[in-house]
Design a protein around this motif. Structure first.
Motif, PDB file in Angstrom:
ATOM      1  N   THR A  12       4.395   1.044  -9.392  1.00  0.00           N
ATOM      2  CA  THR A  12       2.928   1.140  -9.296  1.00  0.00           C
ATOM      3  C   THR A  12       2.282   0.217 -10.321  1.00  0.00           C
TER       4      THR A  12
ATOM      5  N   GLU B 214       0.864  -1.174   0.000  1.00  0.00           N
ATOM      6  CA  GLU B 214       0.000   0.000   0.000  1.00  0.00           C
ATOM      7  C   GLU B 214       0.899   1.221   0.000  1.00  0.00           C
ATOM      8  N   VAL B 215       0.665   2.097  -0.977  1.00  0.00           N
ATOM      9  CA  VAL B 215       1.505   3.281  -1.126  1.00  0.00           C
ATOM     10  C   VAL B 215       0.688   4.501  -0.707  1.00  0.00           C
ATOM     11  N   ARG B 216       1.236   5.236   0.239  1.00  0.00           N
ATOM     12  CA  ARG B 216       0.575   6.440   0.714  1.00  0.00           C
ATOM     13  C   ARG B 216       1.402   7.633   0.235  1.00  0.00           C
TER      14      ARG B 216
ATOM     15  N   GLU C  22       5.644   4.929   2.019  1.00  0.00           N
ATOM     16  CA  GLU C  22       5.142   6.304   1.993  1.00  0.00           C
ATOM     17  C   GLU C  22       6.016   7.145   1.075  1.00  0.00           C
TER      18      GLU C  22
ATOM     19  N   LEU D  46       3.402  -1.358   4.041  1.00  0.00           N
ATOM     20  CA  LEU D  46       3.080   0.055   3.831  1.00  0.00           C
ATOM     21  C   LEU D  46       4.349   0.853   3.579  1.00  0.00           C
TER      22      LEU D  46
ATOM     23  N   SER E 150      -3.519  13.491   1.118  1.00  0.00           N
ATOM     24  CA  SER E 150      -2.966  12.134   1.192  1.00  0.00           C
ATOM     25  C   SER E 150      -3.720  11.247   0.225  1.00  0.00           C
ATOM     26  N   VAL E 151      -2.982  10.573  -0.661  1.00  0.00           N
ATOM     27  CA  VAL E 151      -3.568   9.693  -1.669  1.00  0.00           C
ATOM     28  C   VAL E 151      -2.968   8.297  -1.470  1.00  0.00           C
ATOM     29  N   THR E 152      -3.807   7.271  -1.589  1.00  0.00           N
ATOM     30  CA  THR E 152      -3.357   5.895  -1.411  1.00  0.00           C
ATOM     31  C   THR E 152      -3.507   5.130  -2.705  1.00  0.00           C
ATOM     32  N   THR E 153      -2.497   4.320  -3.038  1.00  0.00           N
ATOM     33  CA  THR E 153      -2.533   3.470  -4.216  1.00  0.00           C
ATOM     34  C   THR E 153      -1.792   2.177  -3.906  1.00  0.00           C
ATOM     35  N   ASN E 154      -1.656   1.307  -4.914  1.00  0.00           N
ATOM     36  CA  ASN E 154      -0.980   0.032  -4.719  1.00  0.00           C
ATOM     37  C   ASN E 154       0.270  -0.057  -5.598  1.00  0.00           C
TER      38      ASN E 154
END
Length: 388
Positions: free
Chosen positions: A361, A331-333, A379, A377, A340-344
């Motif tokens: 990504t 999980e990429v924050r 960041e 996780l 704050s945006v979250t992706t994989n």
């Protein structure tokens, strides 16, 4: 004169001639000071010889080393004052050591004793072996201790003083070092752990060593006041020529540094627990500043290489635990100011907490660098846009 008398007279003349031939041959060999043949002891002496030692026979060979400069505190010079057997357990030496060689002048005049003189003394003793060999100097200088002034050209010739201030002759350096080795063996035999925890030094030149100059082994070596850093009194119980010998020496003790070692072999990638560790003293010669000496620094860390059991742990062989491994889905924050945006993404390498690793990504496929926060996780912190 009848036939029996004539026969008896001829027999006596033959025996006398044989005795003279044997004595002459022995004296010739004694002058060489090298190889001395065995004499046939009489039946009366056979019992006494057997009582002294039953191991002296035609296969026995003795080897002696001459002392060079000797100072004695009695006018009588004995064999043990001027020669040392290379074998401390030599059969018959307990008797030969006390054999008188001569008288030294009490006015301080030096007396010289050579091998030929000593060879004659040994030949006259009972139970002489097949041959006697010599090493070292060919002559020994003997002085009376009251007026002797040993040369200071070597440690072996250094003068010693008793507690009352009386000068004492030095114990033979080579023999003193042999006594120290006997003492070290006794300490290791009785307490191996003590020998590993401390570096123990025993000065062979201390005055108390004189009590052991007739020692033939060490039975016990005990620290009478316990063990600690610094000087410690050491009680030594030895076997002597005429019975037990006991004296107190001074030993210098220095505690060896302590290293943390694994209880058993640890493979790479293992999280270290307190039960995996123990401590072991390391000699100063083998110590390295990269060794861990505090177990608390290692608990919770991860092995970065295989660690051998009972071997000191280097700082480079452990590190922070790996939280993310190559191929893990993450999980990429992404943080940009207050947004704050979250992706994989997928991890492209291994990383521990706060390590920077490369990620890719999933949609769209793009490679970025992120910081590890915890397992699964990462960041990415970007700079917030400026406003005019």
């Amino acid at each position: 004169m009848n036939f029996a008398s004539v026969f008896h007279a001829r027999q006596m003349m033959f025996l006398v001639g044989l005795f003279v031939a044997v004595v002459d041959a022995s004296m010739v060999c004694a002058q060489s000071g090298a190889i001395i043949p065995v004499r046939s002891p009489s039946a009366a002496n056979m019992t006494r010889t057997t009582a002294v030692s039953a191991t002296i026979d035609e296969q026995t060979s003795w080897m002696f080393r001459m002392k060079q400069d000797v100072a004695i505190d009695t006018p009588i010079v004995r064999l043990s004052d001027v020669i040392v057997p290379l074998d401390p357990n030599m059969p018959g030496w307990a008797r030969l050591a006390r054999t008188a060689v001569g008288l030294v002048p009490v006015d301080g005049t030096a007396m010289k004793v050579d091998r030929e003189r000593l060879a004659r003394v040994i030949v006259q003793a009972e139970a002489t072996p097949r041959d006697i060999r010599w090493v070292g100097a060919a002559c020994s200088t003997v002085r009376y201790a009251a007026t002797s002034k040993p040369k200071a050209s070597s440690i072996e010739q250094t003068a010693y003083y008793s507690p009352t201030g009386q000068r004492r002759s030095p114990i033979d350096r080579e023999f003193a070092e042999r006594i120290v080795r006997w003492i070290e063996y006794a300490i290791q035999r009785d307490d191996r752990d003590l020998w590993e925890r401390y570096e123990i030094l025993i000065d062979p030149n201390q005055n108390a060593m004189h009590a052991l100059e007739h020692a033939r082994g060490v039975d016990q070596a005990i620290f009478v006041n316990g063990v600690k850093d610094g000087e410690c009194p050491l009680r030594v119980v030895s076997r002597g020529l005429e019975g037990p010998i006991e004296t107190v020496l001074v030993a210098q003790l220095t505690a060896n540094p302590i290293a943390v070692v694994p209880v058993k072999m640890l493979r790479m990638g293992i999280r270290i627990r307190s039960a995996d560790l123990t401590e072991r003293p390391i000699s100063p010669a083998d110590w390295d500043d990269s060794f861990f000496s505090d177990a608390s620094e290692l608990i919770g860390t991860e092995t970065k290489a295989h660690l051998r059991a009972d071997a000191p742990i280097h700082r480079g062989s452990v590190g922070k635990p790996t939280l993310i491994r190559r191929g893990d889905l993450l999980e990429v924050r992404v943080i940009n100011g207050a947004i704050s945006v979250t992706t994989n993404a997928k991890a492209q390498g291994d990383g521990a907490e706060s390590d920077l690793i490369e990620i890719e990504t999933l949609e769209p496929r793009k490679r970025l660098v992120a910081r590890v926060v915890r397992s699964g996780l990462v960041e990415i912190v970007t700079r917030a846009p400026r406003t005019n």
